[in-house]
Design a protein around this motif. Sequence first.
Motif, PDB file in Angstrom:
ATOM      1  N   THR A  73       0.817  -1.219   0.000  1.00  0.00           N
ATOM      2  CA  THR A  73       0.000   0.000   0.000  1.00  0.00           C
ATOM      3  C   THR A  73       0.843   1.258   0.000  1.00  0.00           C
ATOM      4  O   THR A  73       0.317   2.346  -0.159  1.00  0.00           O
ATOM      5  CB  THR A  73      -0.916   0.031   1.241  1.00  0.00           C
ATOM      6  OG1 THR A  73      -0.103   0.006   2.427  1.00  0.00           O
ATOM      7  CG2 THR A  73      -1.845  -1.162   1.249  1.00  0.00           C
ATOM      8  N   GLU A 113      -4.118   1.881  -5.330  1.00  0.00           N
ATOM      9  CA  GLU A 113      -5.554   1.594  -5.306  1.00  0.00           C
ATOM     10  C   GLU A 113      -6.055   1.208  -6.691  1.00  0.00           C
ATOM     11  O   GLU A 113      -6.836   0.256  -6.848  1.00  0.00           O
ATOM     12  CB  GLU A 113      -6.324   2.810  -4.796  1.00  0.00           C
ATOM     13  CG  GLU A 113      -7.832   2.584  -4.724  1.00  0.00           C
ATOM     14  CD  GLU A 113      -8.584   3.792  -4.186  1.00  0.00           C
ATOM     15  OE1 GLU A 113      -9.821   3.706  -4.060  1.00  0.00           O
ATOM     16  OE2 GLU A 113      -7.940   4.815  -3.902  1.00  0.00           O
ATOM     17  N   ASP A 137       2.124  -5.065   3.662  1.00  0.00           N
ATOM     18  CA  ASP A 137       1.669  -4.103   4.656  1.00  0.00           C
ATOM     19  C   ASP A 137       0.526  -4.693   5.460  1.00  0.00           C
ATOM     20  O   ASP A 137      -0.351  -5.369   4.911  1.00  0.00           O
ATOM     21  CB  ASP A 137       1.219  -2.804   3.989  1.00  0.00           C
ATOM     22  CG  ASP A 137       2.357  -2.126   3.242  1.00  0.00           C
ATOM     23  OD1 ASP A 137       3.335  -1.732   3.898  1.00  0.00           O
ATOM     24  OD2 ASP A 137       2.277  -2.016   2.007  1.00  0.00           O
ATOM     25  N   GLU A 138       0.517  -4.413   6.749  1.00  0.00           N
ATOM     26  CA  GLU A 138      -0.467  -5.000   7.647  1.00  0.00           C
ATOM     27  C   GLU A 138      -1.884  -4.578   7.298  1.00  0.00           C
ATOM     28  O   GLU A 138      -2.833  -5.349   7.460  1.00  0.00           O
ATOM     29  CB  GLU A 138      -0.133  -4.601   9.087  1.00  0.00           C
ATOM     30  CG  GLU A 138      -0.924  -5.352  10.131  1.00  0.00           C
ATOM     31  CD  GLU A 138      -0.407  -5.068  11.530  1.00  0.00           C
ATOM     32  OE1 GLU A 138      -0.466  -5.977  12.373  1.00  0.00           O
ATOM     33  OE2 GLU A 138       0.053  -3.935  11.777  1.00  0.00           O
ATOM     34  N   ASP A 139      -2.055  -3.341   6.824  1.00  0.00           N
ATOM     35  CA  ASP A 139      -3.404  -2.834   6.548  1.00  0.00           C
ATOM     36  C   ASP A 139      -3.785  -2.935   5.069  1.00  0.00           C
ATOM     37  O   ASP A 139      -4.661  -2.224   4.588  1.00  0.00           O
ATOM     38  CB  ASP A 139      -3.527  -1.382   7.005  1.00  0.00           C
ATOM     39  CG  ASP A 139      -2.527  -0.465   6.304  1.00  0.00           C
ATOM     40  OD1 ASP A 139      -1.651  -0.987   5.561  1.00  0.00           O
ATOM     41  OD2 ASP A 139      -2.603   0.767   6.481  1.00  0.00           O
ATOM     42  N   ASP A 140      -3.124  -3.813   4.338  1.00  0.00           N
ATOM     43  CA  ASP A 140      -3.401  -3.971   2.905  1.00  0.00           C
ATOM     44  C   ASP A 140      -4.858  -4.375   2.689  1.00  0.00           C
ATOM     45  O   ASP A 140      -5.310  -5.403   3.209  1.00  0.00           O
ATOM     46  CB  ASP A 140      -2.476  -5.041   2.333  1.00  0.00           C
ATOM     47  CG  ASP A 140      -2.487  -5.094   0.809  1.00  0.00           C
ATOM     48  OD1 ASP A 140      -3.483  -4.652   0.211  1.00  0.00           O
ATOM     49  OD2 ASP A 140      -1.504  -5.572   0.232  1.00  0.00           O
ATOM     50  N   PRO A 141      -5.625  -3.601   1.917  1.00  0.00           N
ATOM     51  CA  PRO A 141      -7.032  -3.942   1.694  1.00  0.00           C
ATOM     52  C   PRO A 141      -7.263  -5.030   0.655  1.00  0.00           C
ATOM     53  O   PRO A 141      -8.378  -5.532   0.525  1.00  0.00           O
ATOM     54  CB  PRO A 141      -7.641  -2.613   1.211  1.00  0.00           C
ATOM     55  CG  PRO A 141      -6.506  -1.934   0.507  1.00  0.00           C
ATOM     56  CD  PRO A 141      -5.261  -2.319   1.267  1.00  0.00           C
ATOM     57  N   GLY A 160      -6.444 -10.190   8.320  1.00  0.00           N
ATOM     58  CA  GLY A 160      -7.079  -9.394   9.350  1.00  0.00           C
ATOM     59  C   GLY A 160      -8.276 -10.122   9.929  1.00  0.00           C
ATOM     60  O   GLY A 160      -8.787 -11.088   9.344  1.00  0.00           O
ATOM     61  N   ASP A 162     -11.312  -9.475  10.059  1.00  0.00           N
ATOM     62  CA  ASP A 162     -12.550  -9.469   9.286  1.00  0.00           C
ATOM     63  C   ASP A 162     -12.409 -10.121   7.916  1.00  0.00           C
ATOM     64  O   ASP A 162     -13.312 -10.026   7.076  1.00  0.00           O
ATOM     65  CB  ASP A 162     -13.054  -8.030   9.118  1.00  0.00           C
ATOM     66  CG  ASP A 162     -12.018  -7.132   8.456  1.00  0.00           C
ATOM     67  OD1 ASP A 162     -10.832  -7.514   8.430  1.00  0.00           O
ATOM     68  OD2 ASP A 162     -12.393  -6.048   7.969  1.00  0.00           O
ATOM     69  N   SER A 199       4.556  -0.665   9.374  1.00  0.00           N
ATOM     70  CA  SER A 199       3.455  -1.171   8.554  1.00  0.00           C
ATOM     71  C   SER A 199       3.596  -2.643   8.182  1.00  0.00           C
ATOM     72  O   SER A 199       2.642  -3.258   7.704  1.00  0.00           O
ATOM     73  CB  SER A 199       3.349  -0.353   7.257  1.00  0.00           C
ATOM     74  OG  SER A 199       4.541  -0.495   6.485  1.00  0.00           O
ATOM     75  N   PRO A 201       3.574  -6.609   8.193  1.00  0.00           N
ATOM     76  CA  PRO A 201       2.742  -7.554   8.947  1.00  0.00           C
ATOM     77  C   PRO A 201       3.486  -8.242  10.093  1.00  0.00           C
ATOM     78  O   PRO A 201       2.894  -8.569  11.113  1.00  0.00           O
ATOM     79  CB  PRO A 201       2.306  -8.569   7.883  1.00  0.00           C
ATOM     80  CG  PRO A 201       2.429  -7.849   6.584  1.00  0.00           C
ATOM     81  CD  PRO A 201       3.582  -6.907   6.752  1.00  0.00           C
TER      82      PRO A 201
END
Length: 339
Positions: A73, A113, A137-141, A160, A162, A199, A201
């Motif tokens: 990201t 994106e 990255d930990e918050d990769d969507p 994650g 969710d 960031s 993981p």
Amino acid sequence: MGNRGPTLEDVAREAGVSRATVSRVVNGVRNVAPEIQETVRAAVARTGYAPNQAARSLVTRRTGAVALVLSATGGSFTARLFSDPFFGRVVDGVLPVLRERVVQPVLLVAESEQARLQLVDYLRRGGADGALVVPLDEDDPLPGMLVAAGLPTVLFGRPGADVRCGWVDLDNAAGARLAAEYLWATGRRRPATIAAPVSAPTARERLDGFLAALAARGAGSVPVERGRFTEESGRDAMARLLERHPDVDSVFAANDLMARGACRLLAERGVAVPGTVAVVGFDDSVAAGDGAPPLTTVRQPVEEMAAAMTGLLLGQLDAGTPEAGSAVFAPALVVRESA
């Protein structure tokens, strides 16, 4: 058969079964007796028949390809892609499993994106049967996007909370504990660490595992500097550590490239490794064996993990289930000359 290639009809005559039976065996349909499957496969081998992939896809709704996705990201990571041996090890683990199943890999990169949206659309339109994702990255969507689109997905690393999909991971905290325990057991009482980017993981687990193991042994405050998984960033972090904590006697780096950079800086400053400062890396990559000195490091069995990740995805595709399983691998300490 003359000059034309062998057909389903040729295989059926050779095997003494119907064309429909040959089609079911070739396309992996399960309602064929095992002995008939063997007869058909032997006839395929004798005739040299090769299934037409386009026609086969119409029957199986499978492309015969799997996407290997490298995702980040934080913008372009091309430089790291070609310098970090981690990615080559992932490919080395994935390819033999796919080759055995005659499945082709499709390498995709998603660093923005727009790239993520295009990648999901490509896969939804049948670009590949599923995705093996290596998120940086930990918050990769991206994993959540793939799962929401109904695409079979397995991650290198835990998803994650969710995101429900298959994954493989290393017990990173246990690996960092191995490094801390070894340094403490060899008499190092002023340790420091070059941690991964916030960031990443694995960053929290490796840092927390290292600090917790030292705290359990009565260590005081442990200096922490962060790198970017590159050799140069490890060198710069080591320089900062020496400037702020000149009495440091050992360093644990969150990957081998940063550990090698730390060793380089210490050599430039005339600091003996491991005599004055011991250095431990993480991964047991090619960079560890090629280090000067060769690195003591925590082994992450990347090739085995990537092979297991691939097996989970292929199993999910074969079973037609919406979710694959998971696997956690154990680390091991590899002692060489740097500590």
